[in-house]
Design a protein around this motif. Structure first.
Motif, mmCIF file in Angstrom:
data_model
loop_
_atom_site.group_PDB
_atom_site.id
_atom_site.type_symbol
_atom_site.label_atom_id
_atom_site.label_comp_id
_atom_site.label_asym_id
_atom_site.label_seq_id
_atom_site.Cartn_x
_atom_site.Cartn_y
_atom_site.Cartn_z
ATOM 1 N N ILE A 83 46.620 46.324 35.608
ATOM 2 C CA ILE A 83 47.155 44.976 35.425
ATOM 3 C C ILE A 83 47.866 44.569 36.704
ATOM 4 C CG2 ILE A 83 48.678 43.527 34.036
ATOM 5 C CD1 ILE A 83 48.399 45.801 31.863
ATOM 6 N N MET A 84 47.366 43.529 37.339
ATOM 7 C CA MET A 84 47.929 43.061 38.603
ATOM 8 C C MET A 84 48.460 41.642 38.437
ATOM 9 S SD MET A 84 44.857 44.334 41.129
ATOM 10 C CE MET A 84 45.525 43.363 42.479
ATOM 11 N N ILE A 85 49.674 41.432 38.899
ATOM 12 C CA ILE A 85 50.245 40.089 38.931
ATOM 13 C C ILE A 85 50.320 39.655 40.388
ATOM 14 C CG2 ILE A 85 52.216 38.636 38.363
ATOM 15 C CD1 ILE A 85 52.955 40.589 36.176
ATOM 16 N N SER A 86 49.639 38.572 40.704
ATOM 17 C CA SER A 86 49.634 38.027 42.062
ATOM 18 C C SER A 86 50.329 36.668 42.065
ATOM 19 C CB SER A 86 48.196 37.861 42.567
ATOM 20 O OG SER A 86 48.160 37.043 43.725
ATOM 21 N N ARG A 87 51.012 36.365 43.159
ATOM 22 C CA ARG A 87 51.631 35.044 43.254
ATOM 23 C C ARG A 87 50.573 33.951 43.325
ATOM 24 N NH1 ARG A 87 56.908 34.534 44.077
ATOM 25 N NH2 ARG A 87 57.024 36.547 45.147
ATOM 26 N N GLY A 88 49.343 34.355 43.566
ATOM 27 C CA GLY A 88 48.247 33.392 43.557
ATOM 28 C C GLY A 88 47.924 32.857 44.939
ATOM 29 N N GLU A 89 47.164 31.798 44.967
ATOM 30 C CA GLU A 89 46.742 31.222 46.237
ATOM 31 C C GLU A 89 47.895 30.498 46.927
ATOM 32 O OE1 GLU A 89 43.306 28.782 45.894
ATOM 33 O OE2 GLU A 89 42.147 30.277 44.777
ATOM 34 N N GLY A 90 47.826 30.479 48.247
ATOM 35 C CA GLY A 90 48.846 29.778 49.015
ATOM 36 C C GLY A 90 48.364 29.498 50.418
ATOM 37 N N ASN A 91 49.096 28.649 51.113
ATOM 38 C CA ASN A 91 48.771 28.347 52.501
ATOM 39 C C ASN A 91 49.203 29.503 53.397
ATOM 40 O OD1 ASN A 91 47.790 25.756 51.846
ATOM 41 N ND2 ASN A 91 49.887 24.943 51.822
ATOM 42 N N ARG A 92 48.792 29.459 54.659
ATOM 43 C CA ARG A 92 49.193 30.490 55.600
ATOM 44 C C ARG A 92 50.709 30.473 55.766
ATOM 45 N NH1 ARG A 92 50.528 31.725 60.563
ATOM 46 N NH2 ARG A 92 50.873 29.539 61.115
ATOM 47 N N GLY A 93 51.312 31.660 55.837
ATOM 48 C CA GLY A 93 52.762 31.753 55.975
ATOM 49 C C GLY A 93 53.402 32.346 54.730
ATOM 50 N N TYR A 94 54.674 32.713 54.854
ATOM 51 C CA TYR A 94 55.362 33.419 53.781
ATOM 52 C C TYR A 94 55.956 32.512 52.709
ATOM 53 C CZ TYR A 94 55.141 37.512 56.854
ATOM 54 O OH TYR A 94 54.713 38.541 57.642
ATOM 55 N N ALA A 95 56.059 31.222 52.974
ATOM 56 C CA ALA A 95 56.692 30.317 52.011
ATOM 57 C C ALA A 95 56.016 30.412 50.645
ATOM 58 C CB ALA A 95 56.633 28.882 52.526
ATOM 59 N N LEU A 96 56.837 30.432 49.581
ATOM 60 C CA LEU A 96 56.316 30.619 48.233
ATOM 61 C C LEU A 96 55.646 29.348 47.705
ATOM 62 C CD1 LEU A 96 58.213 33.054 48.523
ATOM 63 C CD2 LEU A 96 58.877 32.716 46.134
ATOM 64 N N PRO A 97 54.442 29.471 47.160
ATOM 65 C CA PRO A 97 53.798 28.316 46.522
ATOM 66 C C PRO A 97 54.482 28.003 45.192
ATOM 67 C CG PRO A 97 52.468 30.275 46.200
ATOM 68 C CD PRO A 97 53.590 30.672 47.123
ATOM 69 N N ASP A 98 54.407 26.764 44.783
ATOM 70 C CA ASP A 98 55.081 26.331 43.557
ATOM 71 C C ASP A 98 54.071 26.212 42.418
ATOM 72 O OD1 ASP A 98 56.920 25.433 41.755
ATOM 73 O OD2 ASP A 98 56.917 23.354 42.470
ATOM 74 N N HIS A 99 53.630 27.358 41.908
ATOM 75 C CA HIS A 99 52.731 27.362 40.752
ATOM 76 C C HIS A 99 52.839 28.716 40.054
ATOM 77 C CE1 HIS A 99 50.023 29.895 43.074
ATOM 78 N NE2 HIS A 99 49.902 28.967 44.005
ATOM 79 N N PRO A 100 52.382 28.810 38.813
ATOM 80 C CA PRO A 100 52.470 30.083 38.087
ATOM 81 C C PRO A 100 51.654 31.179 38.767
ATOM 82 C CG PRO A 100 52.046 28.268 36.577
ATOM 83 C CD PRO A 100 51.859 27.722 37.959
#
Length: 273
Positions: A83-100
């Motif tokens: 079971i893997m939980i990923s922050r999901g897709e995001g743009n380049r860089g470390y800033a956190l995306p705002d989605h589940p």
């Protein structure tokens, strides 16, 4: 092998997934035995704890939905769940995306039987583990580079599992397991204050020991104490006990491990799941 993403069967993964770019997430590996999700409550609790520490917005009900869908194709369900939980897709860089966050459930079907008492030869690795950022201590994050390098050394020495120390000389755990040590006729497990993974089987064994009124200290163990080891075993969710017959060619007594295995009924997990 089957892979579900948010309870939907998938065959392809996005190259924008932060799990791929940064190891941004956490995971747990569980055993399914005749449709029983062994140590389920402990796995869910650990994932919830890790998600909170990592600031992941996650719906753990998606795990249950994925398992039900897997059971439609594999019934009874026997094998390993990752079971893997990923922050999901995001743009380049470390800033956190705002989605589940996304939840991946990967099922590896295989023949599963009751646990058996096992013995192995082992040793202490030369490669040391670092100290973790306090917020990450105990979490099984997707970043496993330390374990990859540690496993290479263990393989080179033909050890199925090996004892790992940290840069301060403290004993931490195995490469992919927690450990229990017997010194002066008392069981001890390293306290994991600065590093290491809070394993579900470790927690289960500690709970069963408490119920049986078996004393187990959780404390710092220095590598200088290795010469005083009487017994040692490794444990994880896929194997509750690998008792060590010899550590760096130093003979150890496996009988206390065998007696503990029987007393705690570690051959069975379903009744405690």
């Amino acid at each position: 092998m089957l892979c579900f993403k948010n309870a939907d069967l998938v065959k392809n993964l996005s190259l924008l997934d932060r799990a791929f770019h940064y190891g941004d997430g956490c995971f747990s590996t569980a055993r399914m035995h005749d449709n029983t999700f062994e140590l389920k409550a402990r796995h869910f609790a650990r994932l919830a704890f890790a998600a909170k520490r990592l600031l992941l917005n996650v719906d753990l009900d998606l795990i249950e939905q994925s398992v039900r869908r897997i059971q439609q194709q594999h019934n009874p369900m026997n094998g390993t769940l990752k079971i893997m939980i990923s922050r999901g897709e995001g743009n380049r860089g470390y800033a956190l995306p705002d989605h589940p966050a996304d939840i991946y459930v990967i099922f590896y079907p295989q023949t599963i039987t009751d646990f058996q008492f096992e013995t192995i030869s082992s040793g202490v690795l030369n490669t040391a583990m670092g100290l973790s950022m306090p917020q990450l201590v105990g979490i099984k994050s997707l970043n496993r580079l330390e374990q990859v390098l540690l496993k290479k050394e263990a393989q080179d020495k033909a050890w199925l599992e090996a004892l790992v120390t940290d840069v301060q000389g403290g004993i931490v755990e195995g490469v992919s397991s927690n450990c229990f040590i017997r010194i002066n006729n008392t069981w001890i497990t390293p306290e994991l204050r600065y590093n290491g993974v809070h394993g579900v089987m470790r927690a289960e064994i500690l709970s069963r020991m408490q119920k049986q009124q078996i004393v187990c200290e959780q404390r710092y163990v220095d590598m200088g104490e290795i010469s005083t080891f009487q017994s040692l075993f490794f444990c994880n969710a896929l194997n509750p006990m690998k008792a060590v017959t010899d550590l760096n060619a130093l003979p150890l007594d496996v009988q206390p491990c065998f007696e503990l295995f029987q007393t705690l009924q570690l051959n069975q997990m379903s009744e405690y799941a």
